[in-house]
Design an enzyme around this catalytic site. Sequence first.
Site, PDB file in Angstrom:
ATOM      1  N   PRO A   1       0.855  -1.211   0.033  1.00  0.00           N
ATOM      2  CA  PRO A   1      -0.102   0.108  -0.088  1.00  0.00           C
ATOM      3  C   PRO A   1       1.016   1.367  -0.036  1.00  0.00           C
ATOM      4  O   PRO A   1       1.817   1.201   0.652  1.00  0.00           O
ATOM      5  CB  PRO A   1      -0.823  -0.064   1.387  1.00  0.00           C
TER       6      PRO A   1
ATOM      7  N   GLU B   1      12.954  -9.036   2.186  1.00  0.00           N
ATOM      8  CA  GLU B   1      11.935  -7.889   2.546  1.00  0.00           C
ATOM      9  C   GLU B   1      12.580  -6.599   2.562  1.00  0.00           C
ATOM     10  O   GLU B   1      13.765  -6.580   2.881  1.00  0.00           O
ATOM     11  CB  GLU B   1      11.617  -8.009   4.128  1.00  0.00           C
TER      12      GLU B   1
END
Length: 138
Positions: free
Chosen positions: A9, A96
């Site tokens: 997002p 990540e």
Amino acid sequence: MKILILNGPNLNLLGKREPEIYGSQTFEEYFTELQFKFTDIELGYFQSNIEGEIINKLHAVQEEGFDAIVLNAGAYTHTSIGIGDAVAGIATPVVEVHISNVMDREDFRHVSYISKHAAGVISGFGLKGYDLAVESFK
């Protein structure tokens, strides 16, 4: 080698959102640079503001032939047990990535539901973190 860059997002707002933290370059501009830099790697890109779409994409990567994933789950990193479980449930390795140094920010950003299941974590190097993540798979 085929690597998916998967953004969560608000990363569609790069270049507009808080440039003092995230810089002034859009991710699409940066992705073009990555493709030119890593011509020996097939790079794919997917971004969603919707948690379930990110989980569905993680489930589909093996069928889509990706060998690795560079994942910046944005704020979902700190809230989504579902994305953490999806990373744990796939065989495809994940690195990540965070553009900002999350440890130098709000306390809630110090928690990651992904890190435990990731091959590594890169944080605080700006967009260069994506380069480092792609390099780590070579």
